[in-house]
Design an enzyme around this catalytic site. Sequence first.
Site, short mmCIF file in Angstrom:
data_model
loop_
_atom_site.label_atom_id
_atom_site.label_comp_id
_atom_site.label_asym_id
_atom_site.label_seq_id
_atom_site.Cartn_x
_atom_site.Cartn_y
_atom_site.Cartn_z
N GLU A 173 -6.29 27.36 -1.99
CA GLU A 173 -4.84 27.29 -1.80
C GLU A 173 -4.42 25.84 -1.56
O GLU A 173 -4.87 25.21 -0.60
CB GLU A 173 -4.42 28.18 -0.64
CG GLU A 173 -4.71 29.65 -0.89
CD GLU A 173 -4.66 30.51 0.36
OE1 GLU A 173 -4.14 30.02 1.39
OE2 GLU A 173 -5.14 31.65 0.32
N PRO A 233 -10.02 38.70 4.96
CA PRO A 233 -9.89 39.52 3.75
C PRO A 233 -11.03 39.30 2.75
O PRO A 233 -11.31 40.17 1.93
CB PRO A 233 -8.55 39.07 3.15
CG PRO A 233 -7.77 38.57 4.32
CD PRO A 233 -8.79 37.91 5.19
N GLU A 264 -7.46 35.35 -0.41
CA GLU A 264 -8.79 34.88 -0.04
C GLU A 264 -9.89 35.74 -0.67
O GLU A 264 -10.92 35.21 -1.11
CB GLU A 264 -8.94 34.87 1.49
CG GLU A 264 -8.27 33.68 2.16
CD GLU A 264 -6.75 33.79 2.19
OE1 GLU A 264 -6.08 32.74 2.33
OE2 GLU A 264 -6.23 34.92 2.07
N GLN A 279 -8.05 27.93 3.63
CA GLN A 279 -7.16 26.96 4.27
C GLN A 279 -7.38 26.83 5.77
O GLN A 279 -7.34 25.74 6.33
CB GLN A 279 -5.71 27.32 3.96
CG GLN A 279 -4.74 26.18 4.14
CD GLN A 279 -3.40 26.50 3.52
OE1 GLN A 279 -2.61 27.24 4.09
NE2 GLN A 279 -3.14 25.94 2.34
N PHE A 280 -7.62 27.94 6.44
CA PHE A 280 -8.03 27.98 7.85
C PHE A 280 -9.08 29.07 7.97
O PHE A 280 -9.01 30.09 7.29
CB PHE A 280 -6.86 28.30 8.78
CG PHE A 280 -5.86 27.18 8.93
CD1 PHE A 280 -5.96 26.28 9.97
CD2 PHE A 280 -4.82 27.05 8.03
CE1 PHE A 280 -5.05 25.24 10.11
CE2 PHE A 280 -3.90 26.03 8.15
CZ PHE A 280 -4.01 25.11 9.19
N ALA A 281 -10.06 28.88 8.86
CA ALA A 281 -11.10 29.89 9.03
C ALA A 281 -10.51 31.24 9.40
O ALA A 281 -11.07 32.28 9.07
CB ALA A 281 -12.10 29.43 10.10
N ASP A 282 -9.38 31.23 10.07
CA ASP A 282 -8.72 32.47 10.48
C ASP A 282 -8.30 33.33 9.29
O ASP A 282 -8.05 34.53 9.44
CB ASP A 282 -7.45 32.15 11.28
CG ASP A 282 -7.66 31.09 12.35
OD1 ASP A 282 -8.11 29.98 12.00
OD2 ASP A 282 -7.36 31.36 13.52
N TYR A 283 -8.21 32.74 8.10
CA TYR A 283 -7.76 33.47 6.92
C TYR A 283 -8.90 34.11 6.13
O TYR A 283 -8.66 34.77 5.11
CB TYR A 283 -7.01 32.53 5.96
CG TYR A 283 -5.78 31.87 6.50
CD1 TYR A 283 -5.20 32.27 7.70
CD2 TYR A 283 -5.18 30.82 5.81
CE1 TYR A 283 -4.07 31.64 8.19
CE2 TYR A 283 -4.04 30.19 6.29
CZ TYR A 283 -3.50 30.61 7.49
OH TYR A 283 -2.37 29.98 7.96
N HIS A 322 -4.56 30.06 13.60
CA HIS A 322 -4.98 28.80 12.99
C HIS A 322 -6.02 28.08 13.85
O HIS A 322 -6.19 26.87 13.73
CB HIS A 322 -3.79 27.86 12.77
CG HIS A 322 -2.74 28.39 11.87
ND1 HIS A 322 -1.80 29.31 12.28
CD2 HIS A 322 -2.48 28.15 10.57
CE1 HIS A 322 -1.00 29.61 11.27
NE2 HIS A 322 -1.39 28.92 10.22
#
Length: 337
Positions: free
Chosen positions: A29, A89, A60, A82-86, A129
Amino acid sequence: MARMTMIEAIRNAHDLAMGADDTVVVFGEDVGYFGGVFRCTAGLQKKYGPSRCFDAPINESGIVGAAIGMTAYGLKPVVEIQFADYVYPAYDQIVSEAARMRHRSAGQFTCPMVIRMPTGGGIFGGQTHSQSPEALFTHVAGLKVVVPSNPRDAKGLLLAAIEDPDPVIFLEPKRLYNGPFNGHHDQPVAPWKSHPLGEVDEGYFTVPLGKAEIRREGSAVTVLAYGTMVYVAEAAAEEAGIDAEIIDLRTLLPLDIDTIAASVKKTGRCVIVHEATKTSGFGAELSAQVQEACFYHLEAPVTRVAGWDTPYPHAQEWAYFPGPERLKRALLAVMEG
């Protein structure tokens, strides 16, 4: 040698890998035209074209799934979440497909891909984030998990990860992106401003996966840390006046238990520090392995210092992090054991 931030070192590693091997592709992304939310891929699309560095939709699972398919066709994708939190999925794709590719195909296929993710807190990003999910990946056989703590290691480890024939989870501590962190919480927005950048070889080199680094030699207690917590460990040892040996793990999976065990057998004590939640965090695995390898050499219980067992607290972010004061208290308590 050049002075680089971790962002610049990661960008340089991408550039060298893409220049040396035209099967290396970079996508995710906003990584193409924009160069990534943290600018780690800036300029790559312009230099190598939109077929080698390109943007992906906000999907993701699709990003990781497409990368797995690319590996079967001979490409080496480096994808940015983009962030590990994403990443959640995409977790099924990582665990059920990427990690098992070599074994389920009886060695006919490997999965040479790298999944890069900014990890941890320190930028007031809030609950979605700022997470540190490394333990979710160290539990998965077939993956390698890497967490650099400085620009040189970030470059060398990333190049080694791209060369590796199996999937590598590459976690980049956000607090370290713009320069070394001094370990203290007195400047929470940009604690690195007054500190030098990392010295990094401008050429192509690799740092071997699975090999820890002794950052500070000592004889009184072994401190196991990775990422941002390496600097917290250094600050705590200085404040406590303890002759601590600090080991930067660098690679969590495979773990360099030989270096760890040699140090703990020498010092007789071990303190583990990480930013993630304590319960079932990677420190629990470290504690178990240290106990198994070094039981008869231990002079005190293995101690963990970690984040709270709570959803990430946006308003109390800097109290959540293990800091020098909390780690210093643990070091002093272990020395009394």
